[in-house]
Design an enzyme around this catalytic site. Structure first.
Site, PDB file in Angstrom:
ATOM      1  N   TYR A 149      37.368  31.759  39.194  1.00 18.61           N
ATOM      2  CA  TYR A 149      38.746  31.571  38.730  1.00 18.61           C
ATOM      3  C   TYR A 149      39.743  31.984  39.814  1.00 18.61           C
ATOM      4  CZ  TYR A 149      42.956  32.129  35.877  1.00 18.61           C
ATOM      5  OH  TYR A 149      44.229  32.045  35.379  1.00 18.61           O
ATOM      6  N   LYS A 153      42.621  29.682  41.958  1.00 20.40           N
ATOM      7  CA  LYS A 153      44.050  29.977  41.883  1.00 20.40           C
ATOM      8  C   LYS A 153      44.615  30.293  43.272  1.00 20.40           C
ATOM      9  CE  LYS A 153      44.991  29.483  37.506  1.00 20.40           C
ATOM     10  NZ  LYS A 153      45.945  28.456  37.045  1.00 20.40           N
TER      11      LYS A 153
END
Length: 226
Positions: A149, A153
């Site tokens: 994740y 990002k």
């Protein structure tokens, strides 16, 4: 007489996206929500729903054509790339590569595909905003098991900043809204053995809306806001 401003928000059927849609709708914006399934679009009077799955390479472009042909929308004042995923938490040695690809397809490629699709509708001073996360900051202490994740990002943050430098007529920046009590926020809490996220959407949305409304090229664009 002022012209009604138009905003497009992906992931607009729940959590942060839905709350933003409600807030901007209350402010008089023409609100467009991008959702994976039209049947799950929010029932807000006057809100337009279009199909945008962030994993798709064609949905966003098809949605823009629909907005132009069916709703006579020629410009977008604000676009918020809010849709994202965070469903694989594992140490680097155990990362599932299929999950890795899926997260990059949605969290990194998705906003890029969206930007390319809406670009013809962006005018001088239009805002392209990416909802991101502090977990994508390379300079912070790294929490365990968030490599998939967090890296997706970090990558989309680079893209958002690149847009700022390449498109001087636009305002482009990214926001970490915090760890909120959304479905994704609760999922993360469950993964880390925390009872519930520490922040409430209802407390943060007014701050996000104010930041977005007041954003300028000189003072806001190109930066990460938390």
């Amino acid at each position: 007489m002022s012209t009604q401003r138009t905003i497009l928000i992906t992931g607009g059927n729940r959590g942060i996206g839905l709350s933003l849609a409600r807030s901007f709708h209350a402010q008089g914006f023409k609100v467009i929500v991008g959702v994976r399934e039209i049947s799950k679009a929010p029932q807000l009077d006057g809100v337009i729903a279009v199909k945008i799955d962030s994993a798709s390479e064609t949905d966003a472009r098809d949605a823009v054509e629909e907005l132009k042909s069916k709703y006579d929308i020629e410009t977008l004042d604000v676009v918020i790339a809010n849709a994202g995923m965070g469903s694989h938490y594992a140490p680097m040695k155990d990362i599932d590569l299929a999950e890795f690809r899926d997260h990059y397809r949605v969290n990194t490629q998705g906003p890029l595909v969206l930007f390319q699709a809406v670009y013809p509708l962006l005018k001088e001073g239009s805002k392209f905003i990416i909802i991101s996360s502090a977990l994508g900051s390379i300079g912070l202490d790294h929490d365990p098991n968030v490599g998939v994740y967090g890296s997706s990002k970090a990558a989309v943050g680079y893209l958002g900043r690149q847009i700022h430098f390449e498109e001087p007529h636009l305002i482009s920046f990214f926001i970490d809204p915090g760890w909120l009590d959304t479905a994704m926020g609760q999922y993360v809490a469950d993964q880390f053995g925390v009872a519930k996220p520490p922040m409430k959407v209802e407390d943060i949305i007014p701050q996000l809306v104010k930041l977005i409304n007041n954003a300028t090229r000189e003072n806001t664009s190109g930066y990460f806001w938390k």
